[in-house]
Write an enzyme that holds these catalytic residues in place. Structure first.
Site, PDB file in Angstrom:
ATOM      1  N   HIS A 326       0.858  -1.184   0.000  1.00 17.13           N
ATOM      2  CA  HIS A 326       0.000   0.000   0.000  1.00 17.13           C
ATOM      3  C   HIS A 326       0.893   1.231   0.000  1.00 17.13           C
ATOM      4  O   HIS A 326       2.022   1.194   0.492  1.00 17.13           O
ATOM      5  CB  HIS A 326      -0.919   0.008   1.229  1.00 17.13           C
ATOM      6  CG  HIS A 326      -1.978   1.061   1.189  1.00 17.13           C
ATOM      7  ND1 HIS A 326      -1.780   2.320   1.708  1.00 17.13           N
ATOM      8  CD2 HIS A 326      -3.231   1.052   0.670  1.00 17.13           C
ATOM      9  CE1 HIS A 326      -2.871   3.040   1.522  1.00 17.13           C
ATOM     10  NE2 HIS A 326      -3.761   2.302   0.895  1.00 17.13           N
ATOM     11  N   ASP A 387      -8.031  -4.850  -0.095  1.00 19.20           N
ATOM     12  CA  ASP A 387      -8.508  -5.518  -1.306  1.00 19.20           C
ATOM     13  C   ASP A 387      -8.346  -7.033  -1.225  1.00 19.20           C
ATOM     14  O   ASP A 387      -9.065  -7.774  -1.898  1.00 19.20           O
ATOM     15  CB  ASP A 387      -7.758  -4.995  -2.542  1.00 19.20           C
ATOM     16  CG  ASP A 387      -8.028  -3.530  -2.795  1.00 19.20           C
ATOM     17  OD1 ASP A 387      -9.196  -3.128  -2.718  1.00 19.20           O
ATOM     18  OD2 ASP A 387      -7.076  -2.786  -3.071  1.00 19.20           O
TER      19      ASP A 387
END
Length: 451
Positions: A326, A387
């Site tokens: 991320h 996700d």
């Protein structure tokens, strides 16, 4: 000159006219992607809406990885989610109130706010017919065009007063589930030849349950389905001012354009595969790995295959493990931690325990494989992001992949509108206009006959 040849020739010029040497970015101290050399984001604004924390900046320079935190108006999202769970309540509407207003509503305010939201969910007949006419292959495009269409039904579309911005924000939050559900059912009808169902939203249901009702019909979803969908909406509601789509909304809002144009721009940003479409990539990868890896409990077999993926020797040969890493979070993504526990409950209800245990093992091994593969080249610790689990729960609920990214928009509209209000009322009060340095050569004009 033939058209095809001219198109080819123009496309060939891009090889040189769009090429900029990477050294020039360093020479002129350009922050590529608005990132500093340590990969932290360039500070371009101030906000009170949300905060994303994944590292600390050290006094001597550099970054220190810390467990990730996400705050909405100063409230830890993990505390928000656990507080709602303890009271056995849904909370997306409450989260929307929090982001828009800056505080948690009392019981009476929450009841009134829900009534306003639920009464705003239905589309008028003309808007519904316009969505039917907007049939296409991508629901995000239909959503963006439908939002622009709402401008024509607004009696004061260009009014940027506080009262009008709140009204528009509430109506958009309420109408996104309806637009997305209708768009999918129209897509299902036109592309798959299925029956067309246009179910009107129910004012006695939450936004999350209304969406499942409009998508799947009555008695085709469980209480846990509603709870987990509500949780994913809470977790995706905002992610600070610097994520690509929210920044897009703030940039366009700074020009004082209308709400519908600004939100449509945010939808266009979110549609990009580097932003909103990652959970689809995870689901597709997971389906592949369920077949490619014979023993779902064999760590050596999993590690070997992940190494092949990183070496661009397996799966789609992109060298990526989707759902890992991320831009801000380092040690952990708090959204993934919260959703992982709910995903476990979902797996038990749906009989997907083996799949969940496999996904959980992939989570652990993927992070280790990535860190080992990058070695000294990696600039920070990485973690599994939200996700990795959101696609799994959407799939378990029985939602089609076509609505995965629109669901992201259905949640993020709350953050977008809150940031737009802040940008127009309390931010710098200037149009956002960064600088680009031209590094091309100056040339004289050549008359047409001499070219």
């Amino acid at each position: 000159m033939e058209q095809d040849y001219l198109i080819y020739k123009l496309s060939e010029t891009i090889k040189t006219t769009s090429r900029i040497d990477k050294e020039l970015f360093t020479q002129f101290n350009v922050k590529r992607g608005l990132r500093n050399e340590d990969h932290s984001g360039v500070l371009v604004g101030l906000t009170k809406v949300g905060d994303v924390v994944g590292y600390e900046k050290l006094p001597e320079g550099g970054l220190k990885a810390i467990p990730g935190k996400l705050y909405y108006r100063g409230i830890d999202v993990e505390d928000l989610a656990s507080g709602l769970a303890k009271e056995n309540r849904l909370g997306f509407e409450e989260t929307a109130f929090l982001l828009l207003s800056g505080y948690l509503p009392d019981a009476e305010e929450l009841i009134t706010f829900k009534k306003i939201l639920y009464s705003a969910m239905p589309l008028n007949q003309k808007a519904t017919m316009n969505i039917i006419d907007l049939e296409g292959q991508d629901i995000m495009n239909i959503l963006a065009r439908s939002v622009l269409e709402l401008y024509t039904f607004d009696p004061n579309p260009d009014d940027i007063s506080r009262d009008n911005l709140i009204r528009q924000s509430i109506e958009l939050i309420a109408k996104f589930p309806t637009i997305i559900a209708y768009a999918y059912n129209i897509l299902r009808h036109s592309q798959q030849g299925r029956s067309l169902h246009i179910r009107h939203p129910n004012e006695d249901m939450s936004l999350a349950e209304n969406f499942l009702y409009m998508m799947k019909g009555p008695n085709n979803y469980t209480e846990l389905d509603v709870k987990i969908l509500d949780l994913t909406l809470i977790l995706h509601a905002d992610h600070g001012g610097g994520n690509n789509s929210t920044f897009t909304v703030r940039v366009t809002s700074s020009s004082q354009t209308d709400t519908y144009s600004s939100i449509a721009a945010g939808i266009g940003s979110l549609k990009g595969p580097l932003h909103g479409g990652a959970n689809i990539k995870v689901v597709q990868m997971f389906e592949h790995l369920k077949t490619a890896i014979k023993d779902w409990t064999n760590v050596k077999e999993i590690d070997a295959y992940l190494k092949k993926m990183l070496n661009k020797e397996a799966y789609n040969k992109s060298g990526l493990i989707y759902g890992i890493g991320h831009a801000v979070y380092t040690i952990s993504d708090p959204r993934a931690l919260v959703l992982k526990e709910m995903a476990r409950q979902m797996a038990e209800e749906k009989g997907l325990q083996k799949e969940f245990e496999f996904l959980q093992l992939l989570d652990e091994r993927s992070v280790k494989a990535f860190m080992s593969f990058k070695g000294d080249d990696i600039n920070k610790q990485v973690c599994t992001n939200v996700d990795f689990y959101s696609g799994f729960v959407y799939d378990a609920i029985g939602l089609p992949t076509e609505v995965f990214t629109p669901l992201f928009a259905m949640a993020r509209i709350t953050g977008w509108t809150a940031h737009r209000i802040e940008e127009l009322n309390f931010a710098s009060k200037r149009i956002i206009r960064p600088a680009y340095k031209n590094v091309g050569e100056k040339r004289p004009f050549t008359p047409l006959k001499d070219r």
